[in-house]
Design a protein around this motif. Sequence first.
Motif, PDB file in Angstrom:
ATOM      1  N   PRO A 170      29.583  45.386  43.803  1.00 41.59           N
ATOM      2  CA  PRO A 170      29.197  45.481  42.150  1.00 41.59           C
ATOM      3  C   PRO A 170      30.417  44.427  41.613  1.00 41.59           C
ATOM      4  CG  PRO A 170      29.761  47.631  43.101  1.00 41.59           C
ATOM      5  CD  PRO A 170      29.584  46.653  43.792  1.00 41.59           C
ATOM      6  N   HIS A 171      31.526  44.239  41.673  1.00 39.39           N
ATOM      7  CA  HIS A 171      32.944  44.308  41.678  1.00 39.39           C
ATOM      8  C   HIS A 171      32.051  42.843  40.675  1.00 39.39           C
ATOM      9  CE1 HIS A 171      36.880  44.405  41.059  1.00 39.39           C
ATOM     10  NE2 HIS A 171      36.383  43.136  40.217  1.00 39.39           N
ATOM     11  N   PRO A 172      32.297  42.369  39.545  1.00 36.50           N
ATOM     12  CA  PRO A 172      31.339  41.908  38.615  1.00 36.50           C
ATOM     13  C   PRO A 172      32.296  39.952  39.223  1.00 36.50           C
ATOM     14  CG  PRO A 172      33.449  41.767  37.349  1.00 36.50           C
ATOM     15  CD  PRO A 172      32.903  43.285  38.610  1.00 36.50           C
ATOM     16  N   HIS A 173      31.938  38.688  40.045  1.00 38.84           N
ATOM     17  CA  HIS A 173      31.636  37.870  40.469  1.00 38.84           C
ATOM     18  C   HIS A 173      30.989  36.473  40.273  1.00 38.84           C
ATOM     19  CE1 HIS A 173      29.965  39.843  43.517  1.00 38.84           C
ATOM     20  NE2 HIS A 173      30.208  38.970  44.472  1.00 38.84           N
ATOM     21  N   CYS A 174      31.633  35.363  40.900  1.00 41.73           N
ATOM     22  CA  CYS A 174      30.625  34.583  40.927  1.00 41.73           C
ATOM     23  C   CYS A 174      30.671  33.672  42.494  1.00 41.73           C
ATOM     24  CB  CYS A 174      30.524  33.791  39.983  1.00 41.73           C
ATOM     25  SG  CYS A 174      31.848  32.065  39.605  1.00 41.73           S
ATOM     26  N   GLN A 175      30.409  32.850  42.834  1.00 39.67           N
ATOM     27  CA  GLN A 175      30.969  32.413  44.131  1.00 39.67           C
ATOM     28  C   GLN A 175      30.783  30.489  43.848  1.00 39.67           C
ATOM     29  OE1 GLN A 175      29.183  33.051  48.276  1.00 39.67           O
ATOM     30  NE2 GLN A 175      28.045  34.759  47.327  1.00 39.67           N
ATOM     31  N   ILE A 176      32.069  29.702  44.397  1.00 39.06           N
ATOM     32  CA  ILE A 176      31.589  28.203  44.456  1.00 39.06           C
ATOM     33  C   ILE A 176      31.514  27.861  45.362  1.00 39.06           C
ATOM     34  CG2 ILE A 176      33.657  26.637  43.258  1.00 39.06           C
ATOM     35  CD1 ILE A 176      34.137  28.614  41.188  1.00 39.06           C
ATOM     36  N   TRP A 177      30.264  26.785  45.578  1.00 40.04           N
ATOM     37  CA  TRP A 177      30.255  26.239  46.976  1.00 40.04           C
ATOM     38  C   TRP A 177      30.769  24.408  46.069  1.00 40.04           C
ATOM     39  CZ3 TRP A 177      25.805  28.125  50.481  1.00 40.04           C
ATOM     40  CH2 TRP A 177      25.672  29.713  50.224  1.00 40.04           C
ATOM     41  N   ALA A 178      31.407  23.683  46.980  1.00 40.08           N
ATOM     42  CA  ALA A 178      31.808  22.569  46.863  1.00 40.08           C
ATOM     43  C   ALA A 178      31.089  22.109  47.564  1.00 40.08           C
ATOM     44  CB  ALA A 178      32.799  22.224  46.636  1.00 40.08           C
ATOM     45  N   SER A 179      30.107  20.550  48.254  1.00 46.01           N
ATOM     46  CA  SER A 179      29.806  20.095  49.067  1.00 46.01           C
ATOM     47  C   SER A 179      30.056  17.825  49.135  1.00 46.01           C
ATOM     48  CB  SER A 179      28.987  20.631  49.112  1.00 46.01           C
ATOM     49  OG  SER A 179      27.397  20.547  48.563  1.00 46.01           O
ATOM     50  N   ASN A 180      29.958  17.822  49.961  1.00 51.97           N
ATOM     51  CA  ASN A 180      30.535  16.201  50.034  1.00 51.97           C
ATOM     52  C   ASN A 180      28.493  15.709  49.541  1.00 51.97           C
ATOM     53  OD1 ASN A 180      29.340  16.809  52.138  1.00 51.97           O
ATOM     54  ND2 ASN A 180      28.947  14.967  53.612  1.00 51.97           N
ATOM     55  N   PHE A 181      27.335  17.263  50.553  1.00 53.86           N
ATOM     56  CA  PHE A 181      26.147  16.022  49.557  1.00 53.86           C
ATOM     57  C   PHE A 181      25.412  17.037  48.248  1.00 53.86           C
ATOM     58  CE2 PHE A 181      26.031  20.817  51.836  1.00 53.86           C
ATOM     59  CZ  PHE A 181      25.519  20.995  51.250  1.00 53.86           C
ATOM     60  N   ILE A 182      24.841  15.852  48.110  1.00 53.05           N
ATOM     61  CA  ILE A 182      23.759  16.849  46.827  1.00 53.05           C
ATOM     62  C   ILE A 182      22.812  17.948  46.795  1.00 53.05           C
ATOM     63  CG2 ILE A 182      23.160  16.271  44.301  1.00 53.05           C
ATOM     64  CD1 ILE A 182      26.079  15.115  44.844  1.00 53.05           C
ATOM     65  N   PRO A 183      22.846  19.174  46.309  1.00 57.19           N
ATOM     66  CA  PRO A 183      21.636  20.107  47.105  1.00 57.19           C
ATOM     67  C   PRO A 183      20.494  19.565  46.418  1.00 57.19           C
ATOM     68  CG  PRO A 183      23.248  21.167  46.348  1.00 57.19           C
ATOM     69  CD  PRO A 183      23.692  19.601  46.190  1.00 57.19           C
ATOM     70  N   ASN A 184      19.453  19.802  46.879  1.00 55.88           N
ATOM     71  CA  ASN A 184      18.174  20.089  46.399  1.00 55.88           C
ATOM     72  C   ASN A 184      17.181  20.013  44.824  1.00 55.88           C
ATOM     73  OD1 ASN A 184      16.727  19.252  49.141  1.00 55.88           O
ATOM     74  ND2 ASN A 184      15.915  21.478  49.584  1.00 55.88           N
ATOM     75  N   GLU A 185      17.699  21.240  44.805  1.00 57.95           N
ATOM     76  CA  GLU A 185      17.923  21.092  42.841  1.00 57.95           C
ATOM     77  C   GLU A 185      18.193  20.335  42.446  1.00 57.95           C
ATOM     78  OE1 GLU A 185      15.081  23.038  41.736  1.00 57.95           O
ATOM     79  OE2 GLU A 185      14.686  23.059  44.185  1.00 57.95           O
ATOM     80  N   VAL A 186      19.767  20.333  42.357  1.00 56.97           N
ATOM     81  CA  VAL A 186      20.696  18.958  41.765  1.00 56.97           C
ATOM     82  C   VAL A 186      19.559  17.790  41.719  1.00 56.97           C
ATOM     83  CG1 VAL A 186      22.866  18.500  40.699  1.00 56.97           C
ATOM     84  CG2 VAL A 186      22.551  20.472  42.335  1.00 56.97           C
ATOM     85  N   SER A 187      19.394  17.527  43.304  1.00 56.33           N
ATOM     86  CA  SER A 187      18.650  15.817  43.302  1.00 56.33           C
ATOM     87  C   SER A 187      17.805  15.827  42.830  1.00 56.33           C
ATOM     88  CB  SER A 187      18.969  16.042  44.487  1.00 56.33           C
ATOM     89  OG  SER A 187      18.369  14.665  44.925  1.00 56.33           O
ATOM     90  N   LYS A 188      16.861  16.641  42.828  1.00 61.52           N
ATOM     91  CA  LYS A 188      15.558  16.603  41.746  1.00 61.52           C
ATOM     92  C   LYS A 188      15.828  16.735  39.957  1.00 61.52           C
ATOM     93  CE  LYS A 188      13.265  20.468  43.782  1.00 61.52           C
ATOM     94  NZ  LYS A 188      12.266  21.739  43.859  1.00 61.52           N
TER      95      LYS A 188
END
Length: 348
Positions: A170-188
Amino acid sequence: MKSVIVYNYLMFLSQPHRRYNPLINEWVLVSPQRTKRPWQGKYEKIQKEKKLIYDPSCYMCPGNIRANREKNPRYKNTFVFRNDFPPIVDTGQKESIINNSGILQAAAIKGECRVVCFSPRHDLTLSEMTDDQIQDVILTWISQIEEFKHKYNWVQIFENKGELMGCSNPHPHCQIWASNFIPNEVSKEDIQQKKYFEKNDSVLLVDYVKKELDKKERVVTENYSWIVVVPFWAIWPYETLLLPKTNRSQFTLISAEEKRELAEITKNLLLSYDRLFNISMPYSMGWHFAPFNVKNNGYWQLHAHYYPPLLRSATVKKFMVGYEMLAQPQRDITPEQAASELRKYIKS
Ligand code: H2U
Ligand code: ZN
């Protein structure tokens, strides 16, 4: 002609129909007549116990030890650390396709994953933080993008909030995933926005905002530079889209004033979510903007998606099963009804 338009509008509010999502080129089924159906399915448990300001067993709280034995500093605002169990790592492999035999394809990936603590306070959520504290989170997001944009093609910033969304802490946080590839949703979204720009010589989401500002049926809240709508094509019952009113292809391009206003509108939106069912609203949210390898990226419009999983109350979750898994997404309440509900809880 006018009566036809009125008839169509009423049909939209009460009869089943489908709507097109131009951002990903997919359809959603809308069945407003189903909102009256009785619910005999699962009711989720609501956890409303008081949270600790500092939890000695939390791996995100200041001064505590994480899984890799590192000690967190006694941070005062935000704190970024390398994910100790990263789903994407730099394997040092070349980016080429490992197996390119047509049907069976796999490719090497490269990337890095981090976690951002929004606050040293274990018990807060973004909605409970001040505008200035939210602005610190926004500045952290932007500096993370600045850091990764020269090394990778994409950075996904996302928050999973609440147990219902599979959040582990529950500690307020987010995640950051950096990648060389473009994920599906972003690509669409990239393909669709590019197509629209080539055809119309204007930006899809900027044109869309103009349409929403016209009638305001789906607007939840707005300020000078930002707007929140329940998109015409929303899938999740109270899904929203938060975006600038003018063209900003990258998060890194927003002005100081826009950052301040983003903090303000984020707080307003999150408070209305919390008030809707009188709980700390669970959701998944994340940011989309032009991938770093896209040249001439003016067709892209920065935006955040918010996807709360709840349907009609704090205890009834929407399940994406059956027809959704096998055919296409379906929703009951209309986006117009959802926007009107959320608007009621926006502070004036
Ligand atoms: P959630 O946002 O889904 O709760 O994930 C929190 C992340 O924190 C998760 O990806 C990481 C997990 O790998 N984590 C650490 O990096 N260090 C730890 O000591 C525990 C969890
Ligand atoms: Zn904590």
